[in-house]
Design an enzyme around this catalytic site. Sequence first.
Site, PDB file in Angstrom:
ATOM      1  N   ARG A  16      55.633  61.608 -32.182  1.00 12.18           N
ATOM      2  CA  ARG A  16      56.851  60.999 -32.704  1.00 12.18           C
ATOM      3  C   ARG A  16      56.615  59.813 -33.638  1.00 12.18           C
ATOM      4  O   ARG A  16      57.528  59.345 -34.303  1.00 12.18           O
ATOM      5  CB  ARG A  16      57.765  60.579 -31.537  1.00 12.18           C
ATOM      6  N   GLY A  76      47.031  66.524 -19.865  1.00 12.29           N
ATOM      7  CA  GLY A  76      47.883  65.703 -19.020  1.00 12.29           C
ATOM      8  C   GLY A  76      47.204  64.442 -18.522  1.00 12.29           C
ATOM      9  O   GLY A  76      45.983  64.303 -18.612  1.00 12.29           O
ATOM     10  N   GLU A 153      58.847  63.609 -12.829  1.00 12.93           N
ATOM     11  CA  GLU A 153      59.013  63.515 -14.278  1.00 12.93           C
ATOM     12  C   GLU A 153      60.439  63.881 -14.675  1.00 12.93           C
ATOM     13  O   GLU A 153      61.069  64.735 -14.038  1.00 12.93           O
ATOM     14  CB  GLU A 153      58.018  64.445 -14.984  1.00 12.93           C
TER      15      GLU A 153
HETATM   16  C1  UD1 Z   1      53.949  59.103 -18.307  1.00  9.05           C
HETATM   17  C2  UD1 Z   1      54.233  59.341 -16.821  1.00  9.05           C
HETATM   18  C3  UD1 Z   1      55.684  58.933 -16.535  1.00  9.05           C
HETATM   19  C4  UD1 Z   1      55.905  57.501 -16.926  1.00  9.05           C
HETATM   20  C5  UD1 Z   1      55.502  57.283 -18.404  1.00  9.05           C
HETATM   21  C6  UD1 Z   1      55.543  55.815 -18.723  1.00  9.05           C
HETATM   22  C7  UD1 Z   1      52.874  61.254 -16.185  1.00  9.05           C
HETATM   23  C8  UD1 Z   1      52.869  62.689 -15.859  1.00  9.05           C
HETATM   24  N1  UD1 Z   1      54.040  60.721 -16.515  1.00  9.05           N
HETATM   25  O1  UD1 Z   1      54.783  59.985 -19.030  1.00  9.05           O
HETATM   26  O2  UD1 Z   1      55.945  59.098 -15.160  1.00  9.05           O
HETATM   27  O3  UD1 Z   1      57.254  57.136 -16.728  1.00  9.05           O
HETATM   28  O4  UD1 Z   1      54.164  57.749 -18.641  1.00  9.05           O
HETATM   29  O5  UD1 Z   1      55.382  55.614 -20.096  1.00  9.05           O
HETATM   30  O6  UD1 Z   1      51.859  60.618 -16.126  1.00  9.05           O
HETATM   31  N2  UD1 Z   1      47.236  60.694 -22.115  1.00  9.05           N
HETATM   32  C9  UD1 Z   1      45.908  61.056 -22.182  1.00  9.05           C
HETATM   33  N3  UD1 Z   1      45.576  62.372 -22.046  1.00  9.05           N
HETATM   34  C10 UD1 Z   1      46.489  63.339 -21.818  1.00  9.05           C
HETATM   35  C11 UD1 Z   1      47.860  62.957 -21.761  1.00  9.05           C
HETATM   36  C12 UD1 Z   1      48.189  61.628 -21.908  1.00  9.05           C
HETATM   37  O7  UD1 Z   1      45.042  60.212 -22.365  1.00  9.05           O
HETATM   38  O8  UD1 Z   1      46.096  64.489 -21.703  1.00  9.05           O
HETATM   39  C13 UD1 Z   1      47.583  59.281 -22.259  1.00  9.05           C
HETATM   40  C14 UD1 Z   1      48.479  59.015 -23.449  1.00  9.05           C
HETATM   41  O9  UD1 Z   1      47.721  58.700 -24.610  1.00  9.05           O
HETATM   42  C15 UD1 Z   1      49.299  57.820 -22.982  1.00  9.05           C
HETATM   43  C16 UD1 Z   1      49.365  57.991 -21.484  1.00  9.05           C
HETATM   44  O10 UD1 Z   1      48.326  58.877 -21.134  1.00  9.05           O
HETATM   45  O11 UD1 Z   1      48.661  56.593 -23.268  1.00  9.05           O
HETATM   46  C17 UD1 Z   1      50.705  58.533 -21.039  1.00  9.05           C
HETATM   47  O12 UD1 Z   1      50.892  59.804 -21.600  1.00  9.05           O
HETATM   48  P1  UD1 Z   1      52.282  60.318 -22.121  1.00  9.05           P
HETATM   49  O13 UD1 Z   1      52.143  61.686 -22.620  1.00  9.05           O
HETATM   50  O14 UD1 Z   1      52.850  59.303 -23.041  1.00  9.05           O
HETATM   51  O15 UD1 Z   1      53.100  60.352 -20.755  1.00  9.05           O
HETATM   52  P2  UD1 Z   1      54.652  60.294 -20.590  1.00  9.05           P
HETATM   53  O16 UD1 Z   1      55.209  61.626 -20.841  1.00  9.05           O
HETATM   54  O17 UD1 Z   1      55.210  59.168 -21.362  1.00  9.05           O
END
Ligand code: UD1
Length: 455
Positions: A16, A76, A153
């Site tokens: 985004r 994830g 979630e």
């Molecule tokens: C996540 C949480 C959610 C919380 C929110 C807060 C989970 C499943 N959900 O959701 O409960 O309210 O954060 O902002 O954890 N990342 C990785 N590798 C991956 C996926 C993500 O390093 O494979 C990192 C992203 O760069 C980011 C963080 O993890 O810094 C969170 O990932 P994001 O996809 O933003 O999670 P949300 O859907 O926002």
Amino acid sequence: MENLRVLVLAAGKSTRMKSKYAKVLHQAGGRTLIEHVLEIARHLSCDISVVVGHSADQVKAAVSGVTFIDQKEQLGTGHAVLAAREHFSGYRGDVLVMPGDVPLILESTLEAFVQFHRVGAFTASVLTADIDDPRGYGRIVRRNNNELDSIVEHRDASAEILKIREINSGIYVFNAPALFESLTKIKNDNTQREYYLTDVIGILGKHKQKAGAFKVSSPDEVLGINTRQELATVDRVMRRRKCESLMTDGVTIIDPETVYIDSGVQIGADTVIYPSVQIYGQTVIGEEATIHSFSRISNAKIGVRTIVLEGCIVVDSAIGDDVSIGPYAHLRMGTTLDNSVKVGNFVEIKKSALGAGTKSMHLAYLGDATIGKKVNIGAGVITCNYDGVNKHPTTIEDGAFVGTDSQLIAPVRIGKDAYVAAGSSITEDVPPESLAIARGRQVNKEGWVKARKKK
Ligand code: UD1
Ligand code: CA
């Protein structure tokens, strides 16, 4: 803190933001988001690792002093933490897990959070907040006795759970062995087909391990960034915080709403900042200085009682005490002004040093010049430092007087206490204590107008 390691998650894609650059490398308050997070992390622990994936090379190039963990595929948040298992093998302490895009979190909050985790003897703790618009966030589900039950979630939540306003900030403390043990059990049977770190909470509960939820009172602190709009919001909060802390330390900021001051800037007490001023980078300003409106100061040092008048641009320069510059002066690239220098309207100075008490009050260009003490640079003086191929130096010794509208064609030296007559084009060195006149002699032709009319 003892027995604490920090793991930052920064491998996700930032769809985004619509950007070529990794999300955590976008800036707020004059620093990248990840720098903000790492600065706090460094205060808490000396073992920091960062999970990288999308734009990993950019992040690795921008950050140092941490261990990088590669998450090849982004499956994830649970999968991301699991990628770090090796790094934590044999480690029995706590791990603080946080995303790389929550730059507003305060160190004191994280400290209190870790204390909460330890005092409560929890296996896992999550930092939460009540927010007005919880859309998109994971929801905190508590049991009857108010204990943490699980995190659901948004996408997987029932209508009932969607009503919960307490959200998961994405910041956790885990007992490391228990975390990696539970992570081997999570599945991706959810709407996003991802391995959720949040599922660890539910799994621990099933195994009769205690999980805690620590709620922060100011939801600003857990603001994450997914969009440019959120980036602007975070930037605004940072700016407000910076102005508040400067005011607490004795700086007068007349209208904090219009002033932009980066987190890294230092300003002494009793300095006054007028409206619409921008101060960036690692700028250091002394006490009792005055910065007037519409000036932009970047990576500069400014001494005590110095006055920067309206509309100045000062970049990578060092200014002494009791100096006055502007209005509309432009100082750039390694300019140094010694104490009590005066630089006035429309003077541009580049890579030059001006000694104590020297004045250049109007319309001048001084480039690659070394200028002594108590020198007077007249209006319109120009150092011709560039011959089209190379840059050349100009030296003006103490006490010299360079008359109005003179060009100093470099390389050239004006000796101590020497005078250059107004309108001169100086091509040769001027010896000390002498007068150089280098201009065509004036000829007055009397009766010339009448004579022309007769023709
Ligand atoms: C996540 C949480 C959610 C919380 C929110 C807060 C989970 C499943 N959900 O959701 O409960 O309210 O954060 O902002 O954890 N990342 C990785 N590798 C991956 C996926 C993500 O390093 O494979 C990192 C992203 O760069 C980011 C963080 O993890 O810094 C969170 O990932 P994001 O996809 O933003 O999670 P949300 O859907 O926002
Ligand atoms: Ca997020």
